[in-house]
Design a protein around this motif. Structure first.
Motif, PDB file in Angstrom:
ATOM      1  N   LYS A 108     -54.323 -13.627   8.585  1.00 24.05           N
ATOM      2  CA  LYS A 108     -53.355 -13.317   9.639  1.00 24.05           C
ATOM      3  C   LYS A 108     -52.384 -12.266   9.101  1.00 24.05           C
ATOM      4  O   LYS A 108     -51.675 -12.491   8.127  1.00 24.05           O
ATOM      5  N   LEU A 109     -52.365 -11.098   9.740  1.00 24.96           N
ATOM      6  CA  LEU A 109     -51.512 -10.007   9.309  1.00 24.96           C
ATOM      7  C   LEU A 109     -50.165 -10.013  10.015  1.00 24.96           C
ATOM      8  O   LEU A 109     -49.167  -9.587   9.463  1.00 24.96           O
ATOM      9  N   ALA A 110     -50.144 -10.465  11.254  1.00 32.54           N
ATOM     10  CA  ALA A 110     -48.933 -10.466  12.070  1.00 32.54           C
ATOM     11  C   ALA A 110     -49.163 -11.414  13.242  1.00 32.54           C
ATOM     12  O   ALA A 110     -50.190 -12.081  13.309  1.00 32.54           O
ATOM     13  N   HIS A 111     -48.214 -11.467  14.195  1.00 30.57           N
ATOM     14  CA  HIS A 111     -48.356 -12.328  15.373  1.00 30.57           C
ATOM     15  C   HIS A 111     -49.562 -11.881  16.200  1.00 30.57           C
ATOM     16  O   HIS A 111     -49.592 -10.747  16.663  1.00 30.57           O
ATOM     17  N   PRO A 112     -50.582 -12.752  16.386  1.00 30.91           N
ATOM     18  CA  PRO A 112     -51.814 -12.334  17.057  1.00 30.91           C
ATOM     19  C   PRO A 112     -51.804 -12.477  18.574  1.00 30.91           C
ATOM     20  O   PRO A 112     -51.249 -13.424  19.117  1.00 30.91           O
ATOM     21  N   PHE A 113     -52.426 -11.496  19.239  1.00 32.30           N
ATOM     22  CA  PHE A 113     -52.701 -11.545  20.666  1.00 32.30           C
ATOM     23  C   PHE A 113     -54.199 -11.280  20.825  1.00 32.30           C
ATOM     24  O   PHE A 113     -54.718 -10.309  20.275  1.00 32.30           O
ATOM     25  N   GLU A 114     -54.885 -12.138  21.578  1.00 29.57           N
ATOM     26  CA  GLU A 114     -56.320 -11.987  21.752  1.00 29.57           C
ATOM     27  C   GLU A 114     -56.683 -10.647  22.405  1.00 29.57           C
ATOM     28  O   GLU A 114     -57.685 -10.043  22.082  1.00 29.57           O
ATOM     29  N   HIS A 115     -55.862 -10.188  23.330  1.00 35.52           N
ATOM     30  CA  HIS A 115     -56.035  -8.897  23.988  1.00 35.52           C
ATOM     31  C   HIS A 115     -54.707  -8.155  23.891  1.00 35.52           C
ATOM     32  O   HIS A 115     -54.078  -8.187  22.848  1.00 35.52           O
ATOM     33  N   MET A 116     -54.269  -7.523  24.948  1.00 37.17           N
ATOM     34  CA  MET A 116     -52.971  -6.854  24.964  1.00 37.17           C
ATOM     35  C   MET A 116     -51.890  -7.865  25.343  1.00 37.17           C
ATOM     36  O   MET A 116     -52.120  -8.706  26.205  1.00 37.17           O
TER      37      MET A 116
END
Length: 135
Positions: free
Chosen positions: A125-133
């Protein structure tokens, strides 16, 4: 804050005069992987109307999953990717690697977008994830 940058051969230069980027993050979509030639693209999202360019910029029109056009900007001399410009949005995603060195050293990515396209061997995990936009 003025964001400045250039392509590899320095034929294309750009500037974005903004208070701060709207988003700094990692884009894992397949198109960004192909355009960058890497596992993701570092993007710095700013309002389109704040960006100016000079030099032999070429734009390639692709289609987003939404069906809307996305223009990929690159130098017509050296091929360096400069940005991707979603036609339906008021923002543009500058390629962070093309920013001037002292500017890109100060970037603090906070999100990951299009993690649905994140490659299996890059699952840290590099940063806060979003599956799409993000909405």
């Amino acid at each position: 804050m003025v964001l400045t940058g250039h392509c590899l051969c320095k034929a294309v230069t750009f500037k974005a005069d903004v208070d701060a980027p709207a988003v700094v993050g990692y884009d894992h979509c397949d198109d960004c992987q192909r355009q960058s030639g890497s596992t993701y693209s570092l993007v710095v999202v700013v309002p389109k109307d704040k960006v100016t360019t000079e030099g032999p910029l070429k734009k390639w029109k692709g289609t987003a999953d939404s069906g809307n056009a996305v223009y990929r900007w690159f130098c017509s001399e050296c091929g360096s990717p400069i940005a991707h410009d979603p036609e339906a949005a008021p923002v543009i995603a500058l390629k962070g690697g093309c920013l001037d060195s002292e500017i890109k050293k100060e970037l603090k990515p906070t999100v990951e977008i299009w993690t649905v396209g994140k490659l299996p061997f890059c699952q840290e995990k590099l940063a806060h994830p979003f599956e799409h936009m993000p909405n």
